[in-house]
Design an enzyme around this catalytic site. Structure first.
Site, PDB file in Angstrom:
ATOM      1  N   LYS A   1       0.715  -1.294  -0.382  1.00 12.14           N
ATOM      2  CA  LYS A   1       0.570   0.168  -0.245  1.00 12.14           C
ATOM      3  C   LYS A   1       1.136   1.446   0.242  1.00 12.14           C
ATOM      4  O   LYS A   1       0.458   2.279   0.175  1.00 12.14           O
ATOM      5  CB  LYS A   1      -0.715  -0.362   1.142  1.00 12.14           C
ATOM      6  N   ASN A   2       1.896   1.184  -0.709  1.00 14.72           N
ATOM      7  CA  ASN A   2       2.477   2.258  -0.436  1.00 14.72           C
ATOM      8  C   ASN A   2       3.119   3.166  -1.656  1.00 14.72           C
ATOM      9  O   ASN A   2       3.365   2.172  -2.680  1.00 14.72           O
ATOM     10  CB  ASN A   2       4.549   1.624  -0.062  1.00 14.72           C
TER      11      ASN A   2
END
Ligand SMILES: [Zn+2]
Lengths: 332, 314
Positions: free
Chosen positions: A109-110
């Site tokens: 989720k970066n």
């Protein structure tokens, strides 16, 4: 943080780094937001700053950015510098894809990772389509609603292609979880944009059947109801006149299910000119409710539906009450 | 109902800098500019901005600016539009926008607009409606909106509108409360809210409230305090906030407080952080909770700060 698979000899003790003087972070006077560092992290970043400031585009700098990213994959400047190095070294970008895949396993989720991945795919061109489709599939198998992965996948389809199996992929995800809103959104994306399917007009009929089946299986599914409505985008008339839409409402309400979406769809239909037969009124009146919730029996069906919704969905009571006030004169 | 432990939150925001070697601190280094904005806005909303040394903050902020006009997340970090807006917002809190070389910052932001009206976040070209919001909010605070093609910017956002009335990150992207805040905010600032299907979007947004009173960001996702900001501010901008149960939402946010050490978490009993502390306090502000200053739903800054800037001429 996760550096378990790195053998960590401190940079200050590695011969290849002997000529570099590390540069500590300048946090300015009296930091407002806390910056504290573990030793390994601090040392890596100090060396990173040194090569960054001297603009050293070398393979050891590249290796150093790998270590820095392993310690903190969110650092924007490290990724930025890594791209500059990759460009200068004319590095093998397929190897870089492997690197990103490894990092993504732990940090899916970066933003930086996905941004970097897109940059790579853009450089590699249409040949990268298959691998990118597979890559996002892998990430989505761990979290089927990962917003970054979906966004990347849509970008790949639009830019590089790879549409062949996309509708089947949506089918598969919806078989796994019919409530997956991301998969419904992707379905709409494929049906409206795939160059292989002929667009919404060609697909609507079969999509309506598919969606109605999904609705009947789980009537409380917000996503399938909204998808159904979306199939008639810009064509209200067909939506009001398609007997499949009104009858799915009737079918669900007749089972005495107090289904918010069946009721609200029926309400919308009536507001747009649908003429309900007496069975609809009977089904709504037969819903398990306290009489006092529903108001006077002289009410029109539309008014009754609003009252029922107000009673069964009190969190949104004001919304349903507003809907009642807005009812066109025709249906009150 | 549990009350807002405002003083504890002030202490928490101030104390974060003293925590050494915490994971949070390490991963925050590169986005310290965002952290400064979250922490300082929280303090201002609680009426305690004076506890920080503003000269030191401002001098640090200015050291993060690059030749290009953009700001980095910390000293020596590369510029990105995300940090540039935070820097402008921090200066706005201290009424110090005038110390900026406005045309330099403006040129940086203007240079990020693409042919189709969208905005990239940096020189590498990633496109996202978040960046449209940031560019528009930033330029508006600088009185420089006329320097971009606003019509094209608005058209791009409208292309990201979905059949459920919401907005995604790019055309076709799934509706998501965070992206909706960005798109509605950008449309509000540019006076283009007529592009929003307010009743449809309002219903979608109020469907985000779950039984616990909290709000989620997409169907079937867990509620989270940061969505009290994104959903609530969007509902206010389109004038539909009375469609949710405000009292239950306030209770949900208050239940996410660490009553002993201060700070607010994403959900009850999780670990607190500055990000959720800011969104919790800002959410309560939108709910008109007593003792919290009013926050502007589009600019995400205290209303008095925004008024001072927008009323003053360019
Ligand atoms: Zn959150």
């Amino acid at each position: 943080m996760d550096s378990d698979d790195e053998q960590t000899i401190p940079l200050s003790q590695r011969p290849e780094w002997a000529d570099v003087k590390p540069v500590p972070q300048d946090d300015g006077p009296n930091p407002v937001v806390p910056i504290a560092y573990t030793d390994e992290f601090r040392e890596t970043m100090d060396y990173f700053r040194a090569v960054y400031l001297s603009d050293e585009h070398s393979s050891r700098s590249l290796q150093l950015t790998s270590e820095a990213i392993n310690l903190n994959a969110g650092n924007y400047t490290v990724w930025h510098f890594r791209r500059l190095i990759l460009e200068s070294l004319n590095a093998d970008l397929h190897e870089e894809l492997d690197f990103v895949e490894n990092i993504a396993k732990k940090n899916s989720k970066n933003y930086q990772i996905w941004h970097h991945r897109r940059w790579l795919a853009e450089k590699l061109g249409p040949d990268a389509a298959f691998r990118e489709i597979e890559f996002t599939k892998k990430i989505l198998s761990l979290d089927a609603k990962n917003y970054h992965a979906w966004s990347h996948r849509q970008w790949v389809l639009k830019t590089l292609g790879g549409w062949e199996d996309e509708l089947e992929y949506c089918n598969q995800l919806l078989r796994d979880d019919i409530f997956n809103n991301s998969a419904w959104n992707q379905r709409h994306f494929v049906v409206t944009r795939s160059p292989l399917l002929g667009g919404l007009d060609a697909m609507r009929d079969s999509e309506v059947d598919y969606t109605i089946e999904a609705i009947i299986t789980y009537p409380e599914n917000e996503s399938s109801w909204r998808y159904l409505r979306g199939l008639y985008k810009n064509d209200l008339k067909s939506w009001v006149n398609d007997p499949r839409v009104s009858s799915v409402c009737l079918k669900i309400l007749s089972t005495k299910t107090r289904c918010i979406f069946a009721l609200s769809t029926l309400l919308d239909l009536i507001c747009h000119g649908f003429q309900p037969s007496p069975e609809y009124e009977e089904a709504v009146n037969a819903l398990p409710l306290q009489r006092s919730d529903v108001g006077p029996s002289s009410s029109s069906l539309a008014e009754t539906i609003c009252s029922v919704l107000e009673a069964i969905d009190p969190l949104r009571g004001n919304y349903w009450n507003w809907r009642k006030e807005q009812l066109p004169a025709l249906v009150t | 109902m549990v009350e807002l432990v405002a003083e504890k939150h002030v202490q928490y925001v101030i104390s974060v800098e003293k925590k050494k070697d915490s994971f949070e601190s390490v991963v925050m280094e590169h986005l310290r500019m965002n952290g400064a904005y979250w922490g300082l806005t929280t303090l201002d909303l609680l009426g305690k901005l004076q506890v920080v040394d503003q000269d030191e903050v401002i001098s640090w902020v200015m050291q993060c600016q690059h030749e290009s006009g953009g700001f980095g997340g910390n000293i020596g970090h590369d510029p990105h539009i995300l940090y540039t807006l935070s820097a402008v917002q921090v200066l706005a809190l201290f009424d110090k926008i005038q110390i900026l070389d406005v045309s330099k910052v403006t040129n940086y932001v203007v240079g990020l607009q693409n042919e189709d009206g969208s905005f990239s976040g940096d020189m590498w070209g990633e496109v996202d409606t978040r960046f449209s919001y940031i560019a528009i909010c930033c330029l508006s605070l600088l009185h420089q909106l006329d320097k971009i093609d606003v019509e094209k910017a608005v058209n791009y956002i409208v292309r990201c509108k979905n059949l459920d009335g919401g907005f995604g990150c790019t055309p076709g992207g799934e509706s998501h409360a965070g992206q909706i805040f960005c798109c509605v905010g950008a449309l509000a600032i540019t006076g283009s809210l007529h592009h929003v299907d307010k009743d449809l979007l309002g219903w979608w947004l109020c469907e985000r409230q779950v039984k616990s009173g909290g709000l989620n960001g997409r169907p079937e996702k867990l509620p989270d305090v940061c969505y009290s900001w994104w959903v609530l501010s969007s509902l206010i901008m389109i004038d539909r906030v009375h469609w949710i149960d405000k009292e239950k939402l306030a209770k949900f946010i208050l239940d996410c407080q660490d009553l002993e050490k201060g700070g607010i978490s994403d959900r009850p009993d999780d670990a607190v952080d500055v990000f959720h502390t800011y969104f919790g306090v800002a959410g309560l502000s939108l709910l008109e909770y007593p003792g919290v200053k009013a926050v502007d739903p589009a600019y995400a800054l205290p209303v008095d700060v925004v008024n001072k800037i927008l009323i003053s001429s360019s």
